[in-house]
Design an enzyme around this catalytic site. Structure first.
Site, PDB file in Angstrom:
ATOM      1  N   ASP A  19       1.093  -1.448   0.066  1.00 29.06           N
ATOM      2  CA  ASP A  19      -0.161  -0.143   0.016  1.00 29.06           C
ATOM      3  C   ASP A  19       0.729   1.246  -0.021  1.00 29.06           C
ATOM      4  O   ASP A  19       1.553   1.431   0.998  1.00 29.06           O
ATOM      5  CB  ASP A  19      -0.943  -0.167   1.240  1.00 29.06           C
ATOM      6  CG  ASP A  19      -1.586   1.412   1.616  1.00 29.06           C
ATOM      7  OD1 ASP A  19      -1.776   2.059   0.563  1.00 29.06           O
ATOM      8  OD2 ASP A  19      -2.081   1.521   2.726  1.00 29.06           O
ATOM      9  N   ASP A  23      -3.953   3.695   2.365  1.00 26.81           N
ATOM     10  CA  ASP A  23      -5.310   3.677   2.670  1.00 26.81           C
ATOM     11  C   ASP A  23      -5.810   2.204   3.246  1.00 26.81           C
ATOM     12  O   ASP A  23      -6.713   1.655   3.636  1.00 26.81           O
ATOM     13  CB  ASP A  23      -6.355   3.770   1.617  1.00 26.81           C
ATOM     14  CG  ASP A  23      -6.122   2.946   0.471  1.00 26.81           C
ATOM     15  OD1 ASP A  23      -5.193   2.362   0.668  1.00 26.81           O
ATOM     16  OD2 ASP A  23      -6.811   3.359  -0.607  1.00 26.81           O
ATOM     17  N   ASP A  27      -1.946  -1.057  -3.847  1.00 29.16           N
ATOM     18  CA  ASP A  27      -1.882  -0.425  -5.161  1.00 29.16           C
ATOM     19  C   ASP A  27      -1.010  -0.585  -6.213  1.00 29.16           C
ATOM     20  O   ASP A  27      -0.035  -1.011  -5.853  1.00 29.16           O
ATOM     21  CB  ASP A  27      -2.405   1.200  -4.738  1.00 29.16           C
ATOM     22  CG  ASP A  27      -1.529   1.639  -3.635  1.00 29.16           C
ATOM     23  OD1 ASP A  27      -0.231   1.304  -3.961  1.00 29.16           O
ATOM     24  OD2 ASP A  27      -1.905   2.113  -2.823  1.00 29.16           O
ATOM     25  N   ASP A  96      -5.667  -9.529 -15.587  1.00 30.39           N
ATOM     26  CA  ASP A  96      -6.729 -10.392 -15.638  1.00 30.39           C
ATOM     27  C   ASP A  96      -7.841 -10.007 -16.258  1.00 30.39           C
ATOM     28  O   ASP A  96      -8.429  -8.851 -15.893  1.00 30.39           O
ATOM     29  CB  ASP A  96      -7.008 -10.538 -14.100  1.00 30.39           C
ATOM     30  CG  ASP A  96      -7.384 -11.975 -13.617  1.00 30.39           C
ATOM     31  OD1 ASP A  96      -8.296 -12.539 -14.567  1.00 30.39           O
ATOM     32  OD2 ASP A  96      -7.217 -12.407 -12.461  1.00 30.39           O
ATOM     33  N   ASP A 201     -10.014 -15.234 -16.974  1.00 29.59           N
ATOM     34  CA  ASP A 201     -10.868 -15.852 -15.787  1.00 29.59           C
ATOM     35  C   ASP A 201     -11.824 -16.758 -16.478  1.00 29.59           C
ATOM     36  O   ASP A 201     -12.408 -16.518 -17.531  1.00 29.59           O
ATOM     37  CB  ASP A 201     -11.554 -14.672 -15.129  1.00 29.59           C
ATOM     38  CG  ASP A 201     -12.470 -14.914 -13.950  1.00 29.59           C
ATOM     39  OD1 ASP A 201     -11.514 -15.315 -12.885  1.00 29.59           O
ATOM     40  OD2 ASP A 201     -13.633 -14.882 -14.030  1.00 29.59           O
ATOM     41  N   GLU A 263      -7.686 -19.725 -17.301  1.00 29.04           N
ATOM     42  CA  GLU A 263      -8.251 -20.369 -16.132  1.00 29.04           C
ATOM     43  C   GLU A 263      -9.246 -21.538 -16.328  1.00 29.04           C
ATOM     44  O   GLU A 263     -10.329 -21.024 -16.989  1.00 29.04           O
ATOM     45  CB  GLU A 263      -8.978 -19.734 -14.963  1.00 29.04           C
ATOM     46  CG  GLU A 263      -9.287 -20.259 -13.708  1.00 29.04           C
ATOM     47  CD  GLU A 263     -10.207 -19.793 -12.694  1.00 29.04           C
ATOM     48  OE1 GLU A 263     -10.223 -19.560 -11.594  1.00 29.04           O
ATOM     49  OE2 GLU A 263     -11.079 -18.684 -13.287  1.00 29.04           O
ATOM     50  N   HIS A 329      -5.088 -17.178  -5.499  1.00 32.00           N
ATOM     51  CA  HIS A 329      -6.023 -16.220  -4.639  1.00 32.00           C
ATOM     52  C   HIS A 329      -7.386 -16.899  -4.167  1.00 32.00           C
ATOM     53  O   HIS A 329      -8.123 -16.443  -3.690  1.00 32.00           O
ATOM     54  CB  HIS A 329      -6.376 -15.112  -5.377  1.00 32.00           C
ATOM     55  CG  HIS A 329      -7.041 -14.993  -6.329  1.00 32.00           C
ATOM     56  ND1 HIS A 329      -6.463 -15.612  -7.519  1.00 32.00           N
ATOM     57  CD2 HIS A 329      -8.483 -14.868  -7.067  1.00 32.00           C
ATOM     58  CE1 HIS A 329      -7.512 -15.842  -8.797  1.00 32.00           C
ATOM     59  NE2 HIS A 329      -8.324 -15.181  -8.140  1.00 32.00           N
ATOM     60  N   ASP A 330      -7.628 -18.231  -4.896  1.00 31.81           N
ATOM     61  CA  ASP A 330      -8.939 -18.873  -4.537  1.00 31.81           C
ATOM     62  C   ASP A 330      -8.881 -20.043  -3.788  1.00 31.81           C
ATOM     63  O   ASP A 330      -9.790 -20.691  -3.385  1.00 31.81           O
ATOM     64  CB  ASP A 330      -9.637 -19.564  -5.967  1.00 31.81           C
ATOM     65  CG  ASP A 330      -9.922 -18.261  -6.726  1.00 31.81           C
ATOM     66  OD1 ASP A 330     -10.458 -17.583  -6.199  1.00 31.81           O
ATOM     67  OD2 ASP A 330     -10.008 -18.453  -7.963  1.00 31.81           O
TER      68      ASP A 330
HETATM   69  C1  NOJ Z   1     -12.631 -17.159 -10.801  1.00 37.31           C
HETATM   70  C2  NOJ Z   1     -11.468 -16.365  -9.935  1.00 37.31           C
HETATM   71  O1  NOJ Z   1     -10.210 -16.859  -9.851  1.00 37.31           O
HETATM   72  C3  NOJ Z   1     -12.214 -16.061  -8.908  1.00 37.31           C
HETATM   73  O2  NOJ Z   1     -11.677 -15.338  -7.594  1.00 37.31           O
HETATM   74  C4  NOJ Z   1     -13.646 -15.346  -9.011  1.00 37.31           C
HETATM   75  O3  NOJ Z   1     -14.331 -15.250  -7.874  1.00 37.31           O
HETATM   76  C5  NOJ Z   1     -14.325 -16.210 -10.083  1.00 37.31           C
HETATM   77  N1  NOJ Z   1     -13.595 -16.650 -11.180  1.00 37.31           N
HETATM   78  C6  NOJ Z   1     -15.536 -15.378 -10.747  1.00 37.31           C
HETATM   79  O4  NOJ Z   1     -14.754 -14.264 -11.541  1.00 37.31           O
END
Ligand code: NOJ
Length: 516
Positions: A19, A23, A27, A96, A201, A263, A329-330
Site C-alpha cells: 500500500d 489507505d 495499489d 486479468d 478468468d 483459468e 487467490h482462490d
Molecule cells: C475465478 C476467479 O479466480 C475467482 O476469484 C472469481 O471469484 C471467479 N472466477 C469469478 O470471476
C-alpha cells in the site's frame, strides 16, 4: 524461446501486495515500489488480479469498466508507470481479463436491462418457463458456482438473467457477435498500453448451450460441491469456445510476444487435465497456457504428484506447453494445505514446481512461506466466506497482506493504518522478506536459488523430462538438452529413503540436484 515458456510468473493480488497510498489497501504504486524486489527474486512476469473499476462484490472479478483503473489501485498513469518500470527490469505485465461476466453496474448490463443502444441481447436473458401451477421458474436447473440458482429474476426487464457466479456478476452472451467484438476491443486497449498478455478468468464458461438445456443430475457428497448436484455439461466447456479463442489468439499474435493463460475451472469439482489441454488447441492456435489445478488437489505425496504430472504431460498436445501452480487467490495456500507449516516440505514443493517442464506460477508470499490466516467472522470480506462460514472461511485466509518485515503491519502499510485484512502473526516470527533476504538457509533464498538455476541451466527450461523409477516416497526425474543434464531427486518422507540414482540414501525431506 518465448518469455512465457522459460519464464516464472508471479501472481500479485493487488489489494494485498503493498500500500503506497496509505489507505490500507495495496495499489499499483505499491507494486511499482516493489519491482526491485521482484527483479532480485528473478521472476519474469507479474500477473495482476483485476485492477479495473469495480463495486468489488467479488473483489474486482466484477468489472464495471474494462478500460480504466479502479481509484483504489490508482490511475491509468500509475499503470503506464508500472508497465514502463517493469519492462525496464525485463518483467512482463499480465492482466486479468474477466470475459465471462461483468458487474451488474457495467453500462453494458444497464443498457441490456433497459433494452437500449442495441445491447438487448448482450447478456443471457430468458422468460423462464411456467410450472404446473402456472408459476414462473427459471428456464433450466443450472446452479451458480458460488451456490444457489444461476438465474435471477430482473423486475426491470421482466426476465431472468444468468449469472454463473454472484447475482451481481451477470453472464455475457458470447453467441452475440457484438459481445466478442466489444470484449476484444477492451483487450486491445491494454495491449496498446503495453500489457504483455492476459490471464483469462473462467474462460471455459463463456459459451452456454444454445438451447439452454438443463444439466444432468449428479450426486456430490462432499462440501463445497454438495450444493451443486449436477454435471455442468451444458453451461461449461461448450465447443464454440475454441473458435473464440482462436480469434483471440490471432488478435494477440498481432502484438508479438504476448501470452494468454486460461483459468479452466474444473467441472463437477473434479480435475480434468484432458479438458484443460483442449484449450491449447493444436499448441499454437488457442491459449498459450492453460491451468491444470491437479497439483492443488493432491496431498503431500510423491506418487500422487507424479501421477498428476504424468497425466498433465500426456494430455498436452505435441507442440503445447505445460504450466504448473501450487497456490492462488482462490485456494488455501500450499504452505498450509499440504506443508502444514513445514519449511522442509515447502522446499520440496518449490523444487518440484520450478524444476518441472513448463511455466511455473508463484503466488505472492509463497517464496517466504506465507500461510493461511485464521480470521474471525467479522474480519471476512469474501462473499463466499460470509456465506459459508464456519463450514468454509472463503478465500480471505490466502489473501492477507504480503509480509515485507516483522514490524507493525509487516511493512505492507503504514503502522497507523488498518490493513484491509489482518496481517498474519508469522510476519513477526521470521516469515518476511526482510528476515529471509540475507539468510542463505531461508526459504526465500531457496526460491531465488532455484529461479537462478533455471536461468543458468538450459535443460531446466528447454530440456526433456523423464521420471526415474524410485521408492514411492521419492520423486526423481532427469532434464536433458544437448549435452547438458540435471537429475532432481526429492524425498517426500521425513525419514531415510533409497536414492534411485548413484549416491547415498536420502535424508528426510532431502532435495538432491546433480548436474551432468
Ligand atoms: C475465478 C476467479 O479466480 C475467482 O476469484 C472469481 O471469484 C471467479 N472466477 C469469478 O470471476
Amino acid at each position: 524461446m518465448s518469455w512465457w515458456k522459460h519464464g516464472v510468473v508471479y501472481q500479485i493480488y493487488p489489494r494485498s501486495f503493498h500500500d503506497a497510498s496509505g489507505d490500507g489497501t495495496g495499489d499499483l504504486a505499491g507494486i511499482c515500489e516493489k519491482l526491485d524486489y521482484l527483479a532480485w527474486l528473478g521472476i519474469d512476469a507479474i500477473w495482476l488480479s483485476p485492477v479495473f473499476p469495480s463495486p468489488m462484490r467479488d473483489f474486482g472479478y466484477d468489472v464495471q469498466n474494462y478500460v480504466d483503473i479502479d481509484p483504489l489501485f490508482g490511475t491509468l498513469e500509475d499503470f503506464d508507470r508500472l508497465v514502463a518500470e517493469a519492462h525496464r527490469r525485463d518483467i512482463r505485465v499480465v492482466l486479468d481479463l474477466v470475459m465471462n461476466h461483468t458487474s451488474d453496474l457495467h453500462p453494458w448490463f444497464q443498457d441490456s436491462r433497459h433494452r437500449r443502444n442495441g445491447r438487448d441481447d448482450w447478456y443471457m436473458w430468458s422468460d423462464g418457463i411456467r410450472g404446473p401451477l402456472g408459476r414462473r421458474r427459471p428456464p433450466n436447473n443450472w446452479r451458480a458456482a458460488f451456490g444457489g440458482p444461476a438465474w435471477t429474476w430482473d423486475p426491470e426487464r421482466g426476465q431472468y438473467y444468468l449469472h454463473l457466479f454472484l447475482p451481481e456478476q451477470p453472464d455475457l452472451n458470447w453467441r452475440h457477435p457484438a459481445v466478442e467484438h466489444a470484449m476484444f476491443r477492451q483487450a486491445e486497449f491494454w495491449l496498446d498500453r503495453g500489457a504483455d498478455g492476459f490471464r483469462l478468468d473462467v474462460i471455459n464458461y463463456i459459451v452456454k448451450d444454445a438451447a439452454l438445456r438443463s444439466n444432468p443430475y449428479r450426486l456430490h457428497r462432499t462440501f463445497p460441491r454438495r450444493h451443486d448436484q449436477q454435471n455442468h455439461l451444458r453451461d461449461r466447456n461448450q465447443p464454440e469456445t475454441h473458435d473464440i479463442l482462436k480469434r483471440f489468439r490471432s488478435l494477440l499474435d498481432r502484438y508479438g510476444a504476448t501470452m494468454a493463460v486460461g483459468e479452466i475451472y474444473p467441472n463437477e469439482g473434479v480435475m480434468e487435465p484432458a479438458v484443460s489441454a483442449t484449450y491449447l488447441g493444436n499448441g499454437t492456435d488457442e491459449l498459450h497456457l492453460a491451468f491444470d489445478f491437479s497439483l492443488l488437489a493432491r496431498p503431500f505425496s510423491a506418487v500422487r504428484y507424479r501421477r498428476a504430472l504424468e497425466t498433465w504431460y500426456q494430455a498436452i498436445p505435441g507442440s503445447g506447453w505445460p504450466c504448473h501452480v501450487l497456490s492462488n487467490h482462490d485456494k488455501s495456500r500450499a504452505m498450509t494445505r499440504v506443508c502444514r507449516g513445514s519449511i522442509g516440505r515447502a522446499r520440496i514443493l518449490a523444487a518440484m514446481l520450478l524444476l518441472q517442464r513448463g511455466t511455473p506460477f508463484l503466488y505472492y508470499g509463497e517464496e517466504i512461506g506465507m500461510q493461511d490466516s485464521r480470521l474471525r467472522r467479522t474480519e471476512l470480506q469474501d462473499p463466499l466466506g460470509r456465506k459459508y462460514w464456519p463450514l468454509f472461511p472463503g478465500r480471505d485466509p490466502a489473501r492477507t497482506p504480503m509480509q515485507w518485515n516483522g514490524r507493525t503491519n509487516a511493512g505492507f502499510c503504514l503502522p497507523g493504518t488498518r490493513p484491509w485484512l489482518p496481517v498474519h502473526e508469522s510476519a513477526a516470527r521470521g516469515c518476511s522478506v526482510e528476515a529471509q533476504r540475507d539468510d542463505p538457509e531461508s526459504l526465500l533464498a531457496w526460491y531465488r536459488f532455484l529461479i537462478q538455476l533455471r536461468k543458468t541451466r538450459p535443460e531446466l527450461t528447454r530440456g526433456d523430462l523423464e521420471f526415474l523409477p524410485s521408492h514411492r516416497d521419492v520423486l526423481a526425474w532427469t532434464r536433458r538438452v544437448g549435452g547438458s543434464s540435471s537429475i532432481i531427486i526429492l524425498n517426500f518422507s521425513e525419514t531415510m529413503r533409497p536414492s534411485p540414482h548413484e549416491g547415498p540414501d536420502l535424508r528426510g525431506l532431502e532435495v538432491r540436484i546433480t548436474h551432468g
